[in-house]
Design a protein around this motif. Structure first.
Motif, PDB file in Angstrom:
ATOM      1  N   GLY A   1     -30.398 -63.220   1.523  1.00  0.00           N
ATOM      2  CA  GLY A   1     -29.593 -63.909   0.528  1.00  0.00           C
ATOM      3  C   GLY A   1     -28.173 -63.395   0.608  1.00  0.00           C
ATOM      4  O   GLY A   1     -27.708 -63.004   1.689  1.00  0.00           O
ATOM      5  N   TYR A   2     -27.487 -63.389  -0.527  1.00  0.00           N
ATOM      6  CA  TYR A   2     -26.108 -62.910  -0.610  1.00  0.00           C
ATOM      7  C   TYR A   2     -25.995 -62.218  -1.961  1.00  0.00           C
ATOM      8  O   TYR A   2     -26.234 -62.828  -2.997  1.00  0.00           O
ATOM      9  N   VAL A   3     -25.632 -60.943  -1.944  1.00  0.00           N
ATOM     10  CA  VAL A   3     -25.589 -60.159  -3.174  1.00  0.00           C
ATOM     11  C   VAL A   3     -24.554 -60.725  -4.151  1.00  0.00           C
ATOM     12  O   VAL A   3     -23.652 -61.478  -3.769  1.00  0.00           O
ATOM     13  N   ARG A   4     -24.682 -60.335  -5.389  1.00  0.00           N
ATOM     14  CA  ARG A   4     -23.778 -60.772  -6.454  1.00  0.00           C
ATOM     15  C   ARG A   4     -22.332 -60.464  -6.056  1.00  0.00           C
ATOM     16  O   ARG A   4     -22.016 -59.350  -5.628  1.00  0.00           O
ATOM     17  N   HIS A   5     -21.466 -61.472  -6.206  1.00  0.00           N
ATOM     18  CA  HIS A   5     -20.067 -61.323  -5.810  1.00  0.00           C
ATOM     19  C   HIS A   5     -19.213 -62.352  -6.548  1.00  0.00           C
ATOM     20  O   HIS A   5     -19.726 -63.248  -7.201  1.00  0.00           O
TER      21      HIS A   5
ATOM     22  N   VAL B   1     -41.184 -72.148  -3.727  1.00  0.00           N
ATOM     23  CA  VAL B   1     -41.695 -71.749  -2.413  1.00  0.00           C
ATOM     24  C   VAL B   1     -40.567 -71.243  -1.516  1.00  0.00           C
ATOM     25  O   VAL B   1     -40.692 -70.215  -0.853  1.00  0.00           O
ATOM     26  N   ASP B   2     -39.454 -71.991  -1.514  1.00  0.00           N
ATOM     27  CA  ASP B   2     -38.370 -71.738  -0.571  1.00  0.00           C
ATOM     28  C   ASP B   2     -37.342 -70.723  -1.049  1.00  0.00           C
ATOM     29  O   ASP B   2     -36.571 -70.196  -0.247  1.00  0.00           O
ATOM     30  N   GLY B   3     -37.294 -70.453  -2.364  1.00  0.00           N
ATOM     31  CA  GLY B   3     -36.297 -69.521  -2.899  1.00  0.00           C
ATOM     32  C   GLY B   3     -34.901 -70.085  -2.749  1.00  0.00           C
ATOM     33  O   GLY B   3     -34.671 -71.271  -2.901  1.00  0.00           O
ATOM     34  N   GLY B   4     -33.931 -69.206  -2.420  1.00  0.00           N
ATOM     35  CA  GLY B   4     -32.570 -69.631  -2.120  1.00  0.00           C
ATOM     36  C   GLY B   4     -31.761 -70.151  -3.281  1.00  0.00           C
ATOM     37  O   GLY B   4     -30.740 -70.818  -3.094  1.00  0.00           O
ATOM     38  N   ILE B   5     -32.171 -69.837  -4.504  1.00  0.00           N
ATOM     39  CA  ILE B   5     -31.436 -70.298  -5.690  1.00  0.00           C
ATOM     40  C   ILE B   5     -30.073 -69.611  -5.752  1.00  0.00           C
ATOM     41  O   ILE B   5     -29.952 -68.427  -5.446  1.00  0.00           O
ATOM     42  N   LEU B   6     -29.055 -70.367  -6.143  1.00  0.00           N
ATOM     43  CA  LEU B   6     -27.753 -69.789  -6.461  1.00  0.00           C
ATOM     44  C   LEU B   6     -27.806 -69.421  -7.941  1.00  0.00           C
ATOM     45  O   LEU B   6     -28.007 -70.290  -8.793  1.00  0.00           O
ATOM     46  N   ARG B   7     -27.668 -68.137  -8.228  1.00  0.00           N
ATOM     47  CA  ARG B   7     -27.673 -67.667  -9.618  1.00  0.00           C
ATOM     48  C   ARG B   7     -26.244 -67.319 -10.011  1.00  0.00           C
ATOM     49  O   ARG B   7     -25.592 -66.511  -9.356  1.00  0.00           O
TER      50      ARG B   7
ATOM     51  N   PRO C   1     -19.307 -64.702 -11.428  1.00  0.00           N
ATOM     52  CA  PRO C   1     -20.011 -63.931 -10.398  1.00  0.00           C
ATOM     53  C   PRO C   1     -21.307 -64.675 -10.059  1.00  0.00           C
ATOM     54  O   PRO C   1     -21.912 -65.315 -10.938  1.00  0.00           O
ATOM     55  N   HIS C   2     -21.724 -64.614  -8.816  1.00  0.00           N
ATOM     56  CA  HIS C   2     -22.921 -65.344  -8.408  1.00  0.00           C
ATOM     57  C   HIS C   2     -23.569 -64.672  -7.209  1.00  0.00           C
ATOM     58  O   HIS C   2     -22.973 -63.815  -6.561  1.00  0.00           O
ATOM     59  N   GLU C   3     -24.806 -65.075  -6.942  1.00  0.00           N
ATOM     60  CA  GLU C   3     -25.559 -64.550  -5.798  1.00  0.00           C
ATOM     61  C   GLU C   3     -26.450 -65.655  -5.260  1.00  0.00           C
ATOM     62  O   GLU C   3     -26.772 -66.605  -5.975  1.00  0.00           O
ATOM     63  N   VAL C   4     -26.822 -65.507  -3.994  1.00  0.00           N
ATOM     64  CA  VAL C   4     -27.849 -66.362  -3.416  1.00  0.00           C
ATOM     65  C   VAL C   4     -29.106 -65.515  -3.338  1.00  0.00           C
ATOM     66  O   VAL C   4     -29.113 -64.464  -2.687  1.00  0.00           O
ATOM     67  N   GLN C   5     -30.146 -65.950  -4.030  1.00  0.00           N
ATOM     68  CA  GLN C   5     -31.402 -65.212  -3.998  1.00  0.00           C
ATOM     69  C   GLN C   5     -32.085 -65.426  -2.657  1.00  0.00           C
ATOM     70  O   GLN C   5     -31.764 -66.376  -1.930  1.00  0.00           O
ATOM     71  N   PRO C   6     -33.004 -64.534  -2.268  1.00  0.00           N
ATOM     72  CA  PRO C   6     -33.635 -64.630  -0.950  1.00  0.00           C
ATOM     73  C   PRO C   6     -34.170 -66.031  -0.652  1.00  0.00           C
ATOM     74  O   PRO C   6     -34.821 -66.652  -1.493  1.00  0.00           O
ATOM     75  N   ALA C   7     -33.840 -66.522   0.539  1.00  0.00           N
ATOM     76  CA  ALA C   7     -34.295 -67.841   0.994  1.00  0.00           C
ATOM     77  C   ALA C   7     -35.419 -67.644   2.013  1.00  0.00           C
ATOM     78  O   ALA C   7     -35.250 -66.896   2.983  1.00  0.00           O
TER      79      ALA C   7
END
Length: 182
Positions: A74-78, A103-109, A138-144
């Motif tokens: 994913g991409y850590v909070r930034h 199933v796929d994850g990858g949510i932008l939080r 601030p946002h992150e991409v959770q594991p995809a």
């Protein structure tokens, strides 16, 4: 352009982001659809200009085409613009057909500044997301866990971008190039 970005933390490296990226103007061979998407984003932003607070949008960055390979990265909070580089609006377009976040994850939080809640955005096909690029979001991409595609374009506030260019030029050592690509 597809290197994994890492940051040094003491003696170990911490992965910041796990996507592969490419910068696209939209005029390259095979990129006509991306160019059309960027034109439509431009029209939307130009239509909203004047209704975006104090911002005067007069330019944008090349599109960043990103692919998470589906290996749980994913991409850590930034924050997209923590330093006042001129980016004021982040536009993300998702290209993921039949995406199932369970199933796929990858949510932008998104962690809206000063709020006690988060906003979860599923990266579903044909979704366009816009948000402020500064510390308000601030946002992150959770594991995809499936291959995840997105195209991101940043729009610049004219005044903040000019100030950022001046800061960059003033920091450049004598004899070094002072170009600042948009």
């Amino acid at each position: 352009a597809d290197k994994e970005v890492t940051a040094s933390t003491g003696t170990s490296n911490k992965t910041i982001r796990g996507d592969k990226i490419m910068w696209v103007q939209g005029t390259e061979p095979g990129c006509a659809s991306i160019g059309l998407l960027m034109q439509r984003m431009d029209k939307l932003i130009l239509h909203a200009d004047g209704n975006l607070g104090h911002y005067r949008i007069r330019g944008r960055h090349k599109a960043m085409v990103a692919c998470y390979p589906g290996d749980g990265t994913g991409y850590v909070r930034h924050v997209d613009n923590p330093t006042g580089d001129g980016r004021c609006v982040t536009c993300i377009y998702y290209l993921n057909k039949n995406w199932d976040a369970k199933v796929d994850g990858g949510i932008l939080r998104i962690f809206p500044e000063g709020k006690s809640y988060v906003v979860d955005v599923e990266p579903m096909f044909d979704r366009l997301l816009l948000f402020w690029s500064d510390r308000r979001n601030p946002h992150e991409v959770q594991p995809a866990y499936s291959v995840r595609y997105a195209i991101t374009v940043w729009y610049f506030d004219a005044e903040e971008r000019a100030e950022a260019r001046t800061r960059y030029r003033n920091r450049a050592a004598p004899g070094q190039a002072t170009s600042f690509s948009s």
